[in-house]
Design a protein around this motif. Structure first.
Motif, PDB file in Angstrom:
ATOM      1  N   CYS A   1      -1.390 -27.026 -14.350  1.00 58.60           N
ATOM      2  CA  CYS A   1      -1.520 -25.764 -15.084  1.00 58.60           C
ATOM      3  C   CYS A   1      -1.041 -24.612 -14.212  1.00 58.60           C
ATOM      4  N   GLY A   2       0.056 -24.006 -14.633  1.00 58.71           N
ATOM      5  CA  GLY A   2       0.596 -22.874 -13.871  1.00 58.71           C
ATOM      6  C   GLY A   2       1.677 -22.172 -14.656  1.00 58.71           C
ATOM      7  N   SER A   3       2.506 -21.406 -13.936  1.00 55.63           N
ATOM      8  CA  SER A   3       3.586 -20.669 -14.596  1.00 55.63           C
ATOM      9  C   SER A   3       4.637 -21.650 -15.110  1.00 55.63           C
ATOM     10  N   LEU A   4       5.517 -21.159 -15.986  1.00 55.12           N
ATOM     11  CA  LEU A   4       6.559 -22.025 -16.551  1.00 55.12           C
ATOM     12  C   LEU A   4       7.421 -22.662 -15.470  1.00 55.12           C
ATOM     13  N   GLY A   5       7.818 -21.826 -14.473  1.00 55.02           N
ATOM     14  CA  GLY A   5       8.663 -22.329 -13.390  1.00 55.02           C
ATOM     15  C   GLY A   5       7.961 -23.415 -12.590  1.00 55.02           C
ATOM     16  N   PHE A   6       6.691 -23.191 -12.295  1.00 59.48           N
ATOM     17  CA  PHE A   6       5.897 -24.183 -11.549  1.00 59.48           C
ATOM     18  C   PHE A   6       5.778 -25.488 -12.347  1.00 59.48           C
ATOM     19  N   ASN A   7       5.433 -25.344 -13.622  1.00 59.15           N
ATOM     20  CA  ASN A   7       5.252 -26.544 -14.448  1.00 59.15           C
ATOM     21  C   ASN A   7       6.526 -27.378 -14.486  1.00 59.15           C
ATOM     22  N   LYS A   8       7.656 -26.687 -14.609  1.00 61.48           N
ATOM     23  CA  LYS A   8       8.946 -27.393 -14.693  1.00 61.48           C
ATOM     24  C   LYS A   8       9.216 -28.128 -13.378  1.00 61.48           C
ATOM     25  N   ASP A   9       9.009 -27.426 -12.268  1.00 58.60           N
ATOM     26  CA  ASP A   9       9.314 -28.031 -10.960  1.00 58.60           C
ATOM     27  C   ASP A   9       8.374 -29.179 -10.618  1.00 58.60           C
ATOM     28  N   ILE A  10       7.090 -29.037 -10.923  1.00 57.62           N
ATOM     29  CA  ILE A  10       6.170 -30.113 -10.534  1.00 57.62           C
ATOM     30  C   ILE A  10       6.334 -31.330 -11.449  1.00 57.62           C
ATOM     31  N   LYS A  11       6.750 -31.076 -12.686  1.00 51.63           N
ATOM     32  CA  LYS A  11       7.044 -32.213 -13.581  1.00 51.63           C
ATOM     33  C   LYS A  11       8.116 -33.086 -12.949  1.00 51.63           C
ATOM     34  N   GLU A  12       9.148 -32.435 -12.408  1.00 49.45           N
ATOM     35  CA  GLU A  12      10.236 -33.194 -11.767  1.00 49.45           C
ATOM     36  C   GLU A  12       9.714 -33.995 -10.576  1.00 49.45           C
ATOM     37  N   VAL A  13       8.835 -33.364  -9.790  1.00 50.62           N
ATOM     38  CA  VAL A  13       8.273 -34.049  -8.618  1.00 50.62           C
ATOM     39  C   VAL A  13       7.466 -35.271  -9.072  1.00 50.62           C
ATOM     40  N   LEU A  14       6.617 -35.079 -10.089  1.00 54.91           N
ATOM     41  CA  LEU A  14       5.763 -36.182 -10.551  1.00 54.91           C
ATOM     42  C   LEU A  14       6.588 -37.298 -11.200  1.00 54.91           C
ATOM     43  N   GLU A  15       7.592 -36.909 -11.961  1.00 56.63           N
ATOM     44  CA  GLU A  15       8.470 -37.930 -12.570  1.00 56.63           C
ATOM     45  C   GLU A  15       9.191 -38.703 -11.456  1.00 56.63           C
ATOM     46  N   GLY A  16       9.512 -37.982 -10.390  1.00 55.43           N
ATOM     47  CA  GLY A  16      10.155 -38.624  -9.240  1.00 55.43           C
ATOM     48  C   GLY A  16       9.264 -39.702  -8.613  1.00 55.43           C
ATOM     49  N   PHE A  17       7.953 -39.517  -8.732  1.00 52.92           N
ATOM     50  CA  PHE A  17       7.010 -40.525  -8.217  1.00 52.92           C
ATOM     51  C   PHE A  17       6.768 -41.631  -9.255  1.00 52.92           C
ATOM     52  N   GLY A  18       7.414 -41.515 -10.422  1.00 57.19           N
ATOM     53  CA  GLY A  18       7.297 -42.554 -11.451  1.00 57.19           C
ATOM     54  C   GLY A  18       6.218 -42.280 -12.492  1.00 57.19           C
TER      55      GLY A  18
ATOM     56  N   SER B   1      -2.225 -18.231   5.923  1.00 56.54           N
ATOM     57  CA  SER B   1      -3.484 -18.947   5.689  1.00 56.54           C
ATOM     58  C   SER B   1      -3.355 -20.298   6.375  1.00 56.54           C
ATOM     59  N   PRO B   2      -4.435 -21.084   6.465  1.00 59.36           N
ATOM     60  CA  PRO B   2      -4.334 -22.369   7.181  1.00 59.36           C
ATOM     61  C   PRO B   2      -3.243 -23.287   6.612  1.00 59.36           C
ATOM     62  N   LYS B   3      -2.957 -23.208   5.309  1.00 59.08           N
ATOM     63  CA  LYS B   3      -1.897 -24.057   4.754  1.00 59.08           C
ATOM     64  C   LYS B   3      -0.947 -23.201   3.915  1.00 59.08           C
ATOM     65  N   MET B   4       0.267 -23.079   4.428  1.00 61.32           N
ATOM     66  CA  MET B   4       1.253 -22.232   3.750  1.00 61.32           C
ATOM     67  C   MET B   4       2.247 -23.102   2.978  1.00 61.32           C
ATOM     68  N   GLY B   5       2.756 -22.565   1.870  1.00 58.85           N
ATOM     69  CA  GLY B   5       3.851 -23.218   1.155  1.00 58.85           C
ATOM     70  C   GLY B   5       3.510 -23.567  -0.276  1.00 58.85           C
ATOM     71  N   ARG B   6       4.562 -23.698  -1.081  1.00 57.50           N
ATOM     72  CA  ARG B   6       4.390 -24.127  -2.469  1.00 57.50           C
ATOM     73  C   ARG B   6       3.975 -25.601  -2.483  1.00 57.50           C
ATOM     74  N   ILE B   7       3.081 -25.964  -3.360  1.00 61.62           N
ATOM     75  CA  ILE B   7       2.595 -27.355  -3.399  1.00 61.62           C
ATOM     76  C   ILE B   7       3.742 -28.320  -3.706  1.00 61.62           C
TER      77      ILE B   7
END
Ligand code: A2P
Length: 288
Positions: free
Chosen positions: A251-268, A217-223
């Motif tokens: 809002c997503g799967s457990l694995g997604f929620n866990k990983d994006i939480k880390e990313v967002l916490e990384g941004f403060g 698709s025009p944009k590939m990859g996990r967010i």
């Protein structure tokens, strides 16, 4: 007395064979069903007159389970589903996955207009404006059916009153799994009634950022990857995410929620709750 007021679990409907059978508790009627792919469908049901909710919240819905082979008794089979329609809508909309051996969705996928489902009228959830501090940019991060609460929030005027920009990311496996979110956003941006309710300028605040992971698709990859390597910011022409200006709902799967939480916490950013509003909030999408 209206029918829905007397439809409780205790109501007994006399049958010709003289064996009393309880009616469906908290019954609501299906008004429309749309199948988006062989894995995804959405449907609308009647709304209980007394049901008040905040856009982004979820309720328990379901069907009666099969009769117990020994006792013949049936128990309701319920799951938490985000309400995909906004708080002002006279019907309720839901967006669901179809799992072929899923106890509920193997049956729920066959509902037709006129059928009844069970809906417990007790809305709850953290993906609500009350759980976020004021900010400039609102990020709505969804995978799969996790887009459902955002379908509600995107049709809610408060979403635009509170923020200058509303960035919606939706990551799915295959391109067709974006049809629901893409068409909903196109529809609200082109709908006269939405223009009147929310305002054309406000609807222009939406930035849709769809990505696929398994089909071209025009944009590939996990967010998560695209945030970490800065692709999203380069694409959208923004400096990045920070706690002063940016707010997030996830809002997503457990694995997604866990990983994006880390990313967002990384941004403060810090996680908020209804009782303690902060920078971002998270909820698990119903996945089976
Ligand atoms: P992937 O295809 O790389 O697993 P699902 O259909 O399994 O719920 O997944 C929906 C989307 O969410 C898929 O594009 C999937 O990518 C993505 N996804 C699943 N787990 C994660 C995660 N931990 N972080 C980011 N994206 C994820």
């Amino acid at each position: 007395m209206p029918v829905d007021e007397i439809m409780t679990e205790q109501t007994i409907v006399p049958q010709t064979d003289a064996k009393p059978v309880p009616t469906l508790p908290d019954a609501q009627t299906v008004t429309s069903v749309k199948h988006w792919t062989d894995r995804l469908f959405s449907f609308r049901v009647s709304r209980p007159a007394s049901l008040r909710f905040r856009s982004g919240e979820f309720v328990m819905i379901g069907l009666m389970g099969d009769p117990d082979p020994k006792t013949g008794k049936q128990k309701p089979l319920l799951r938490a589903y985000s309400i995909a329609s906004p708080s002002w809508d006279e019907e309720l909309e839901f967006y669901s996955i179809k799992v072929q051996d899923g106890p509920l969705t193997s049956k729920l996928q066959h509902i037709q207009p006129g059928d009844q489902i069970i809906l417990r009228p007790k809305p709850v959830g953290t993906l609500v404006h009350d759980a976020l501090l004021p900010g400039k940019r609102l990020w709505l991060f969804a995978t799969g059916t996790g887009f459902a609460p955002f379908a509600s929030l995107l049709r809610e005027p408060e979403t635009y009153e509170n923020f200058e920009q509303v960035i919606v990311t939706h990551t799915v496996r295959d391109a067709a799994e974006l049809d629901y979110s893409r068409s909903l956003i196109e529809e609200i941006q082109n709908d006269e009634m939405m223009h009147e309710l929310i305002g054309k300028d406000n609807l222009a605040k939406i930035v849709y950022y769809p990505t696929t992971t398994r089909e071209q698709s025009p944009k590939m990859g996990r967010i998560t990857t695209l945030l970490e390597d800065g692709t999203v910011f380069a694409d959208l022409g923004i400096d990045g995410i920070n706690a002063e200006t940016d707010r997030g709902m996830v809002c997503g799967s457990l694995g997604f929620n866990k990983d994006i939480k880390e990313v967002l916490e990384g941004f403060g950013l810090e996680e908020g709750a209804n009782s303690d509003p902060k920078h971002y909030v998270v909820e698990k999408a119903f996945v089976g």
